[in-house]
Design an enzyme around this catalytic site. Structure first.
Site, PDB file in Angstrom:
ATOM      1  N   LYS A  50       0.835  -1.198   0.000  1.00 56.49           N
ATOM      2  CA  LYS A  50       0.000   0.000   0.000  1.00 56.49           C
ATOM      3  C   LYS A  50       0.872   1.250   0.000  1.00 56.49           C
ATOM      4  CE  LYS A  50      -1.900   2.926   2.747  1.00 56.49           C
ATOM      5  NZ  LYS A  50      -1.918   4.136   1.907  1.00 56.49           N
ATOM      6  N   GLU A  68       9.539   0.740  10.855  1.00 54.92           N
ATOM      7  CA  GLU A  68      10.599   1.743  10.682  1.00 54.92           C
ATOM      8  C   GLU A  68       9.907   3.085  10.819  1.00 54.92           C
ATOM      9  OE1 GLU A  68      12.462   4.544   9.357  1.00 54.92           O
ATOM     10  OE2 GLU A  68      12.545   3.635   7.362  1.00 54.92           O
ATOM     11  N   CYS A 114      13.274  10.305   7.456  1.00 55.36           N
ATOM     12  CA  CYS A 114      13.120   9.782   8.818  1.00 55.36           C
ATOM     13  C   CYS A 114      14.417   9.893   9.608  1.00 55.36           C
ATOM     14  CB  CYS A 114      12.619   8.353   8.780  1.00 55.36           C
ATOM     15  SG  CYS A 114      13.519   7.328   7.632  1.00 55.36           S
ATOM     16  N   GLU A 159       9.220  15.286  15.806  1.00 55.07           N
ATOM     17  CA  GLU A 159       9.685  15.151  14.429  1.00 55.07           C
ATOM     18  C   GLU A 159       8.952  16.182  13.570  1.00 55.07           C
ATOM     19  OE1 GLU A 159       8.706  11.483  12.200  1.00 55.07           O
ATOM     20  OE2 GLU A 159      10.798  11.515  11.552  1.00 55.07           O
TER      21      GLU A 159
HETATM   22  P1  NAP Z   1       1.672   8.073   8.247  1.00 57.93           P
HETATM   23  O1  NAP Z   1       0.253   8.392   8.450  1.00 57.93           O
HETATM   24  O2  NAP Z   1       2.396   7.293   9.272  1.00 57.93           O
HETATM   25  O3  NAP Z   1       1.786   7.361   6.813  1.00 57.93           O
HETATM   26  C1  NAP Z   1       2.562   6.233   6.495  1.00 57.93           C
HETATM   27  C2  NAP Z   1       1.718   5.170   5.797  1.00 57.93           C
HETATM   28  O4  NAP Z   1       0.800   4.610   6.729  1.00 57.93           O
HETATM   29  C3  NAP Z   1       0.872   5.707   4.653  1.00 57.93           C
HETATM   30  O5  NAP Z   1       0.793   4.724   3.644  1.00 57.93           O
HETATM   31  C4  NAP Z   1      -0.459   5.904   5.328  1.00 57.93           C
HETATM   32  O6  NAP Z   1      -1.544   5.912   4.454  1.00 57.93           O
HETATM   33  C5  NAP Z   1      -0.520   4.698   6.222  1.00 57.93           C
HETATM   34  N1  NAP Z   1      -1.469   4.797   7.328  1.00 57.93           N
HETATM   35  C6  NAP Z   1      -1.969   5.905   7.919  1.00 57.93           C
HETATM   36  N2  NAP Z   1      -2.831   5.573   8.898  1.00 57.93           N
HETATM   37  C7  NAP Z   1      -2.881   4.232   8.927  1.00 57.93           C
HETATM   38  C8  NAP Z   1      -3.600   3.280   9.716  1.00 57.93           C
HETATM   39  N3  NAP Z   1      -4.445   3.671  10.675  1.00 57.93           N
HETATM   40  N4  NAP Z   1      -3.411   1.976   9.475  1.00 57.93           N
HETATM   41  C9  NAP Z   1      -2.574   1.565   8.527  1.00 57.93           C
HETATM   42  N5  NAP Z   1      -1.880   2.410   7.732  1.00 57.93           N
HETATM   43  C10 NAP Z   1      -2.021   3.724   7.934  1.00 57.93           C
HETATM   44  O7  NAP Z   1       2.458   9.400   7.998  1.00 57.93           O
HETATM   45  P2  NAP Z   1       1.826  10.778   7.485  1.00 57.93           P
HETATM   46  O8  NAP Z   1       0.523  11.076   8.159  1.00 57.93           O
HETATM   47  O9  NAP Z   1       1.794  10.731   6.028  1.00 57.93           O
HETATM   48  O10 NAP Z   1       2.919  11.786   8.013  1.00 57.93           O
HETATM   49  C11 NAP Z   1       2.828  12.266   9.339  1.00 57.93           C
HETATM   50  C12 NAP Z   1       4.171  12.302   9.991  1.00 57.93           C
HETATM   51  O11 NAP Z   1       4.747  11.011  10.023  1.00 57.93           O
HETATM   52  C13 NAP Z   1       5.209  13.125   9.264  1.00 57.93           C
HETATM   53  O12 NAP Z   1       5.099  14.466   9.525  1.00 57.93           O
HETATM   54  C14 NAP Z   1       6.470  12.537   9.801  1.00 57.93           C
HETATM   55  O13 NAP Z   1       6.771  13.074  11.052  1.00 57.93           O
HETATM   56  C15 NAP Z   1       6.129  11.071   9.957  1.00 57.93           C
HETATM   57  N6  NAP Z   1       6.595  10.262   8.810  1.00 57.93           N
HETATM   58  C16 NAP Z   1       7.677   9.464   8.981  1.00 57.93           C
HETATM   59  C17 NAP Z   1       8.147   8.716   7.917  1.00 57.93           C
HETATM   60  C18 NAP Z   1       9.336   7.835   8.037  1.00 57.93           C
HETATM   61  O14 NAP Z   1       9.944   7.508   7.032  1.00 57.93           O
HETATM   62  N7  NAP Z   1       9.690   7.376   9.210  1.00 57.93           N
HETATM   63  C19 NAP Z   1       7.518   8.780   6.680  1.00 57.93           C
HETATM   64  C20 NAP Z   1       6.381   9.579   6.543  1.00 57.93           C
HETATM   65  C21 NAP Z   1       5.944  10.299   7.620  1.00 57.93           C
HETATM   66  P3  NAP Z   1      -2.026   7.283   3.769  1.00 57.93           P
HETATM   67  O15 NAP Z   1      -0.836   8.139   3.552  1.00 57.93           O
HETATM   68  O16 NAP Z   1      -2.577   6.812   2.512  1.00 57.93           O
HETATM   69  O17 NAP Z   1      -3.009   7.885   4.691  1.00 57.93           O
END
Ligand code: NAP
Ligand code: MG
Length: 502
Positions: free
Chosen positions: A199, A274, A308, A406
Site C-alpha cells: 500500500k 521503521e 526519517c 519530528e
Molecule cells: P503516516 O500516516 O504514518 O503514513 C505512512 C503510511 O501509513 C501511509 O501509507 C499511510 O496511508 C498509512 N497509514 C496511515 N494511517 C494508517 C492506519 N491507521 N493503518 C494503517 N496504515 C495507515 O504518515 P503521514 O501522516 O503521512 O505523516 C505524518 C508524519 O509522520 C510526518 O510528519 C512525519 O513526522 C512522519 N513520517 C515518517 C516517515 C518515516 O519515514 N519514518 C515517513 C512519513 C511520515 P495514507 O498516507 O494513505 O493515509
C-alpha cells in the site's frame, strides 16, 4: 478513461513523454492477480503535484473489500503458486529484470517521482531511482544465498534448519521516498519467496503503480505482487488487521506504527516498524568545518527535510556554535528553492498541504518558545505550492518542542553542548533512536561516541549514507526490525528445525 482536464498544466515542465502517457491513462487502478482493476467501491482520489497544487491523476481508492480480494489472491498464489517453490536462480532472474527495467525507465520514473512528491529531479535521478534498482539487484543476489544449518544434535539424529518464506506480507509505505521504499519492501520479500500486498501512501502512489506495470513485464507469476492504493484508515488499516496476512512491514510515523502493532494482535502477525526520528548530529570544534557544514546541511535539507533519519537536532560545541550556525545559514541561503523539475533546483515543495501546515506550525512554535530563525523560518515566496524556506533555528534547547518532535521539514534546531558527555547525554535524550552523526578528527572520540549513541545508524564525518547492504532501523520508538542487508532476510523468512532419526 482520460487525462484529468488540467494534466498539461499540472505536469508542465515534464519532458518524459512516457511519464505524461502514464498520467494520461487515468484513473489509475489497483494491481490484483496480475490485472489492473478499479476499486470495488468505484471510488477514486486525486494525487497532486505539490509544486503547483494541481491534479496529476485520479487513483483508485482501495478499501477493505479490495484488501480482502487481494489477500485471497495472494494466499492462493502463496500456497498453490510457483513462486514460493521457485528455483532460487529463477527468483534471481526476475529480480534482476525488475532492476533492469527500473534503470531502463529511470528518466520517466524520476519525473513521475518529482511530479508526485515534489522532490528535486536532481534527487529523484541520483538517489531514489538508482537506489530502487540497486535494492532489487542486491536482493536478487540473496535469493541464492538463503541458507539453513546443520546442527550438532544427538548422534542418533540428523537435525537441520530450513529458512522458509513467511507467506503473505502486507507492506505499508510512506510518501517521502515512494519508489525506494517500495523497493526496500518488495525486493527482500520476493527474494525469500513471499507474496506481497503493497500500500503506497495516498500522497504519492504513482511510481509504485508504474513499478507494478514494469513487474508485469517480467516472469513473476500472477498474484505475487498486489498493489492497493488508498488511504491509511481503510486500505492500510485493513492490511494491518487482516487475519490472513502473516506479516506487516511498515514505514511511517511512530503514531501509526503503534496502531499497526495493536492491529497485529488479532492473528499475531509478524511486524517490523521503521518509524520516525529526531536524530542528533554532533559537531566538535576539531571537525573539518567545511565538510561538517555541507554534510549537516544535506542531512537536514535533503528531500525538504522529509527524511526519517534527518539530522534535525544539530548539536554544536559552544565554542564554535556561532561560527558553525552562521556557515550553515550561509549554505541554506545558497540553496535554490523552486520548481523541482528544474535541473538546478536543490529544494522543492513539501509533499502536501497537510505537511506544509504542520511544518508552519513548528516554525511558529519555535519562535514562540524563544528560538531564533537565523535563516528561513517562513514559507517560500512562491505563489503556489507547498514551499518552506530552509531554516536554521538557534537559541534552541533540547526541551523545546522543535527539539523533541519530528518536524519532517527543512528545519534544523541547533543546540549548544559543552563536552563529550553532554553531547551524548543530550543526543540520547529523545524518545527516538533512528540515526545519529558525529563530526571530529579524533578517531578515538568518534568511535567511543558511536558506541554510546542509542541509534540504529551512526555516521562519522558524513551524513545520510545508506547502502542496501547495510542494516537500517531504529532503537527505542524509532521502531524494530532491521531492513536492508542480510537482516531483511530475517524479516521475510521463518526458521524450521527438522529432526530425522538415523
Ligand atoms: P503516516 O500516516 O504514518 O503514513 C505512512 C503510511 O501509513 C501511509 O501509507 C499511510 O496511508 C498509512 N497509514 C496511515 N494511517 C494508517 C492506519 N491507521 N493503518 C494503517 N496504515 C495507515 O504518515 P503521514 O501522516 O503521512 O505523516 C505524518 C508524519 O509522520 C510526518 O510528519 C512525519 O513526522 C512522519 N513520517 C515518517 C516517515 C518515516 O519515514 N519514518 C515517513 C512519513 C511520515 P495514507 O498516507 O494513505 O493515509
Ligand atoms: Mg497519513
Amino acid at each position: 478513461m482520460g487525462a484529468t482536464p488540467s494534466l498539461e498544466s499540472a505536469a508542465r515542465g515534464a519532458k518524459s513523454s512516457a511519464a505524461l502517457e502514464f498520467l494520461r491513462n487515468s484513473p489509475k487502478k489497483l494491481l490484483i492477480n496480475g490485472k489492473w482493476v478499479a476499486a470495488k467501491s468505484g471510488k477514486t482520489f486525486e494525487t497532486l503535484n505539490p509544486a503547483n497544487e494541481e491534479v496529476l491523476a485520479l487513483v483508485a481508492e482501495g478499501d477493505k473489500a479490495d484488501v480482502d480480494e487481494a489477500v485471497k489472491i495472494a494466499r492462493k498464489a502463496y500456497e498453490e503458486g510457483p513462486w514460493a517453490s521457485a528455483r532460487p536462480h529463477d527468483r534471481t532472474k526476475v529480480l534482476l529484470k525488475i532492476a533492469d527495467l527500473i534503470d531502463k525507465h529511470a528518466e520517466e520514473l524520476a519525473e513521475l517521482e518529482t511530479l508526485d512528491n515534489g522532490k528535486p529531479l536532481f534527487e529523484s535521478k541520483n538517489i531514489d531511482i538508482p537506489g530502487a534498482a540497486e535494492t532489487f539487484r542486491y536482493y536478487a543476489g540473496f535469493a541464492t544465498k538463503i541458507y539453513g544449518e546443520t546442527n550438532p544434535s544427538d548422534p542418533s539424529m540428523f537435525n537441520y534448519t530450513l529458512r522458509e518464506p513467511v507467506g503473505v506480507c502486507g507492506q505499508i509505505i510512506p510518501w517521502n521516498f515512494p519508489l525506494l521504499m517500495a523497493a526496500w519492501k518488495i525486493a527482500p520479500a520476493l527474494a525469500c519467496g513471499n507474496v506481497v500486498i503493497l500500500k503506497p501512501a495516498e500522497q504519492t502512489p504513482l511510481t509504485a503503480l508504474r513499478l507494478g506495470e514494469l513487474i508485469l513485464e517480467t516472469d513473476l507469476p500472477q498474484g505475487v505482487v498486489q498493489i492497493i492504493t488508498g488511504f491509511g484508515p481503510g486500505a492500510g488499516s485493513s492490511i494491518a488487521e487482516h487475519p490472513d496476512i502473516d506479516k506487516v512491514a511498515f514505514t511511517g510515523s511512530t503514531e501509526v506504527g503503534k496502531l499497526i502493532l495493536k492491529a497485529s494482535t488479532g492473528n499475531l502477525k509478524r511486524v517490523s516498524l521503521e518509524l520516525g526520528g529526531k536524530s542528533p548530529n554532533i559537531i566538535f570544534p576539531d571537525a573539518d568545518m567545511q565538510q561538517a557544514v555541507f554534510g549537516s546541511s544535506i542531512g537536514i535539507f535533503m528531500n525538504q527535510g522529509q527524511v526519517c533519519c534527518a539530522g534535525s537536532r544539530v548539536f554544536v560545541q559552544e565554542k564554535v556554535y556561532d561560527q558553525f550556525t552562521d556557515s550553515m545559514s550561509q549554505f541554506a541561503k545558497s540553496i535554490t528553492l523552486g520548481n523541482p523539475l528544474d535541473a538546478s533546483t536543490r529544494m522543492g515543495p513539501l509533499v502536501s498541504k497537510e505537511q506544509h501546515d504542520r511544518v508552519k506550525g513548528y516554525l511558529k512554535a519555535g519562535k514562540e518558545e524563544g528560538a531564533k530563525a537565523k535563516i528561513g523560518g517562513e514559507p517560500g515566496k512562491q505563489e503556489r505550492g507547498y514551499f518552506i524556506e530552509p531554516t536554521v533555528f538557534t537559541g534552541v534547547n533540547n526541551q523545546m518542542k522543535i527539539a523533541r518532535e519530528e518536524i519532517f521539514g527543512p528545519v534544523a534546531s541547533a543546540i549548544p553542548f559543552k563536552d563529550e558527555n553532554d553531547a551524548v547525554f543530550q543526543g540520547n535524550d529523545t524518545t527516538y533512536g533512528l540515526a545519529a552523526a558525529v563530526w571530529t578528527k579524533d578517531i578515538s572520540r568518534a568511535h567511543t561516541i558511536a558506541r554510546k549513541l542509542k541509534a540504529g545508524t551512526v555516521w562519522i564525518n558524513t551524513y545520510g549514507q545508506i547502502d542496501p547492504m547495510s542494516p537500517f532501523g531504529g532503537y527505542k520508538q524509532s521502531g524494530f526490525g532491521r531492513e536492508l542487508g542480510k537482516y531483511a532476510i530475517d524479516l521475510y523468512t521463518q526458521i524450521k528445525s527438522v529432526y530425522l532419526k538415523l
